[in-house]
Motif scaffolding. Structure first.
Motif, mmCIF file in Angstrom:
data_model
loop_
_atom_site.group_PDB
_atom_site.id
_atom_site.type_symbol
_atom_site.label_atom_id
_atom_site.label_comp_id
_atom_site.label_asym_id
_atom_site.label_seq_id
_atom_site.Cartn_x
_atom_site.Cartn_y
_atom_site.Cartn_z
ATOM 1 N N SER A 118 0.837 -1.200 0.000
ATOM 2 C CA SER A 118 0.000 0.000 0.000
ATOM 3 C C SER A 118 0.871 1.248 0.000
ATOM 4 O O SER A 118 1.909 1.275 0.669
ATOM 5 C CB SER A 118 -0.894 0.014 1.246
ATOM 6 O OG SER A 118 -1.758 -1.090 1.244
ATOM 7 N N PRO A 119 0.463 2.301 -0.692
ATOM 8 C CA PRO A 119 1.256 3.533 -0.757
ATOM 9 C C PRO A 119 1.074 4.383 0.509
ATOM 10 O O PRO A 119 0.536 5.487 0.461
ATOM 11 C CB PRO A 119 0.707 4.237 -1.994
ATOM 12 C CG PRO A 119 -0.731 3.808 -2.041
ATOM 13 C CD PRO A 119 -0.747 2.393 -1.535
ATOM 14 N N GLN A 120 1.550 3.873 1.637
ATOM 15 C CA GLN A 120 1.281 4.518 2.917
ATOM 16 C C GLN A 120 1.885 5.908 3.031
ATOM 17 O O GLN A 120 1.368 6.763 3.763
ATOM 18 C CB GLN A 120 1.766 3.623 4.061
ATOM 19 C CG GLN A 120 1.016 2.325 4.202
ATOM 20 C CD GLN A 120 -0.438 2.522 4.619
ATOM 21 O OE1 GLN A 120 -0.864 3.624 4.947
ATOM 22 N NE2 GLN A 120 -1.209 1.443 4.606
ATOM 23 N N ALA A 121 2.987 6.162 2.344
ATOM 24 C CA ALA A 121 3.580 7.505 2.370
ATOM 25 C C ALA A 121 3.244 8.300 1.118
ATOM 26 O O ALA A 121 3.751 9.404 0.934
ATOM 27 C CB ALA A 121 5.100 7.409 2.538
ATOM 28 N N GLY A 122 2.396 7.718 0.261
ATOM 29 C CA GLY A 122 2.004 8.422 -0.948
ATOM 30 C C GLY A 122 2.519 7.741 -2.201
ATOM 31 O O GLY A 122 3.243 6.743 -2.155
ATOM 32 N N GLN A 123 2.133 8.319 -3.328
ATOM 33 C CA GLN A 123 2.478 7.788 -4.645
ATOM 34 C C GLN A 123 3.045 8.907 -5.504
ATOM 35 O O GLN A 123 2.537 10.026 -5.515
ATOM 36 C CB GLN A 123 1.230 7.200 -5.309
ATOM 37 C CG GLN A 123 1.393 6.772 -6.752
ATOM 38 C CD GLN A 123 2.155 5.467 -6.899
ATOM 39 O OE1 GLN A 123 2.486 4.805 -5.917
ATOM 40 N NE2 GLN A 123 2.437 5.076 -8.129
ATOM 41 N N TYR A 124 4.147 8.586 -6.241
ATOM 42 C CA TYR A 124 4.691 9.536 -7.211
ATOM 43 C C TYR A 124 5.406 8.743 -8.288
ATOM 44 O O TYR A 124 6.583 8.424 -8.152
ATOM 45 C CB TYR A 124 5.657 10.522 -6.546
ATOM 46 C CG TYR A 124 6.184 11.583 -7.492
ATOM 47 C CD1 TYR A 124 5.344 12.566 -7.995
ATOM 48 C CD2 TYR A 124 7.515 11.585 -7.890
ATOM 49 C CE1 TYR A 124 5.813 13.532 -8.871
ATOM 50 C CE2 TYR A 124 8.012 12.556 -8.762
ATOM 51 C CZ TYR A 124 7.146 13.524 -9.252
ATOM 52 O OH TYR A 124 7.619 14.476 -10.124
ATOM 53 N N GLY A 125 4.658 8.368 -9.345
ATOM 54 C CA GLY A 125 5.292 7.583 -10.390
ATOM 55 C C GLY A 125 4.373 7.301 -11.555
ATOM 56 O O GLY A 125 3.151 7.286 -11.420
ATOM 57 N N ASP A 126 4.987 7.071 -12.726
ATOM 58 C CA ASP A 126 4.249 6.724 -13.938
ATOM 59 C C ASP A 126 3.966 5.226 -13.925
ATOM 60 O O ASP A 126 4.725 4.417 -14.431
ATOM 61 C CB ASP A 126 5.072 7.076 -15.185
ATOM 62 C CG ASP A 126 5.249 8.568 -15.342
ATOM 63 O OD1 ASP A 126 4.275 9.296 -15.123
ATOM 64 O OD2 ASP A 126 6.363 8.998 -15.686
ATOM 65 N N THR A 127 2.851 4.843 -13.329
ATOM 66 C CA THR A 127 2.513 3.429 -13.208
ATOM 67 C C THR A 127 1.063 3.218 -13.593
ATOM 68 O O THR A 127 0.376 4.138 -14.036
ATOM 69 C CB THR A 127 2.728 2.950 -11.756
ATOM 70 O OG1 THR A 127 1.747 3.576 -10.923
ATOM 71 C CG2 THR A 127 4.107 3.308 -11.243
ATOM 72 N N ASP A 128 0.596 1.984 -13.395
ATOM 73 C CA ASP A 128 -0.788 1.653 -13.731
ATOM 74 C C ASP A 128 -1.794 2.503 -12.964
ATOM 75 O O ASP A 128 -2.951 2.611 -13.361
ATOM 76 C CB ASP A 128 -1.068 0.178 -13.432
ATOM 77 C CG ASP A 128 -0.382 -0.744 -14.425
ATOM 78 O OD1 ASP A 128 0.005 -0.246 -15.491
ATOM 79 O OD2 ASP A 128 -0.229 -1.936 -14.119
ATOM 80 N N TYR A 129 -1.369 3.100 -11.860
ATOM 81 C CA TYR A 129 -2.269 3.950 -11.096
ATOM 82 C C TYR A 129 -2.839 5.077 -11.948
ATOM 83 O O TYR A 129 -3.956 5.534 -11.726
ATOM 84 C CB TYR A 129 -1.524 4.584 -9.924
ATOM 85 C CG TYR A 129 -1.623 3.843 -8.627
ATOM 86 C CD1 TYR A 129 -2.824 3.712 -7.959
ATOM 87 C CD2 TYR A 129 -0.492 3.288 -8.045
ATOM 88 C CE1 TYR A 129 -2.917 3.045 -6.758
ATOM 89 C CE2 TYR A 129 -0.569 2.619 -6.841
ATOM 90 C CZ TYR A 129 -1.787 2.496 -6.197
ATOM 91 O OH TYR A 129 -1.868 1.833 -5.011
#
Length: 284
Positions: A118-129
């Motif tokens: 899980s992205p508990q500290a957040g998300q920053y990336g070019d992914t499937d999200y």
């Protein structure tokens, strides 16, 4: 030949295992967690496993506070019927929803919270999200996500752009509150919900391919101003200040971290080896 019949009283034997609630991830649904449910009932026969059938597929893009409220209603219903406590196992974005429930419910009865990639500290990336926004590069997404409309999208609620940290703190209505990075009326209760846990188990790994950085699975993240340098969990200001109780759990020996190689994001909740090594023993 004489026959003898022995009558034995019948006993109803309750399961020795606490109920488990499973929460799915983004662009997914409760059915995707059936494999994990099967692992649990095979290892711990008689376990009451609840798959929460809410915010499926495209509805998983609903803003995170709505998801916290919806998942929270179901989780609290299970708690109300389980006086000895329950376990939460939540995958991907679902792990943030579940943490929001815990931190909004200071009197919860969750024993173990398993946060599975899980992205508990957040998300920053070019992914499937962010494939539902194919025209955006990650460097530009703050222009969308840090707006009122962008904050109506779940990913926007935990989009943590280290190059625009000031906007993240100012415009993001979810993750900065959850992490106690800003003062709010929510700050008074959200730490107690974590400290109340008996175990917090975080699972992630470098081959995940979706959670970016993958260390976010363990509350680590990029250094402010950098999209490459990682500040590990225990070096995070929030950890050192014990903003949400991670340090308290860690010092008690109740913050359990698993780094597993060779597992891609979509397989964590279908991988029997991951279950056997990192999950099964915490669900007793």
């Amino acid at each position: 030949m004489a026959q003898f019949w022995f009558l034995f009283p019948c006993f109803i034997v309750a399961s020795a295992y606490k109920p488990v609630v499973l929460v799915h991830g983004i662009m997914d649904n409760a059915e995707s967690m059936e494999g994990m449910k099967q692992f649990i009932v095979e290892a711990h026969p008689g376990t009451n496993v609840t798959l929460v059938n809410l915010f499926s597929d495209l509805l998983s893009l609903t803003d995170m506070w709505d998801q916290v409220a919806g998942f929270g209603d179901t989780i609290r219903d299970v708690m109300a019927n389980s006086p000895d406590g329950i376990h939460l196992l939540c995958f991907s974005q679902g792990g943030l929803s579940c943490r929001g429930v815990l931190q909004s419910t200071p009197n919860h009865t969750v024993d173990t919270f398993v946060s599975l990639s899980s992205p508990q500290a957040g998300q920053y990336g070019d992914t499937d999200y962010i494939k539902f926004l194919p025209t955006f590069l990650k460097e530009e997404l703050y222009r969308l996500f840090y707006t009122p409309d962008g904050q109506k999208i779940s990913v926007g609620n935990y989009w943590n752009d280290p190059l625009h940290h000031d906007l993240y703190l100012k415009e993001n209505v979810f993750l900065p509150l959850l992490n106690n990075e800003i003062n709010s009326s929510y700050s008074a209760v959200n730490k107690s919900g974590i400290v109340r846990l008996k175990k917090l188990v975080t699972i992630g790994g470098p081959d995940d391919g979706v959670i970016t950085p993958w260390q976010s699975s363990h509350f680590a993240f990029y250094k402010t101003g950098s999209s490459t340098e990682i500040v590990e969990t225990r070096d995070q200001e929030g950890y050192q200040n014990d903003a949400i109780g991670l340090k308290t759990l860690d010092e008690r020996g109740d913050f359990i971290v698993y780094n597993i190689t060779g597992v891609q994001h979509i397989y964590w909740h279908r991988n029997r080896t991951v279950f056997d090594c990192c999950i099964e023993k915490w669900l007793t």
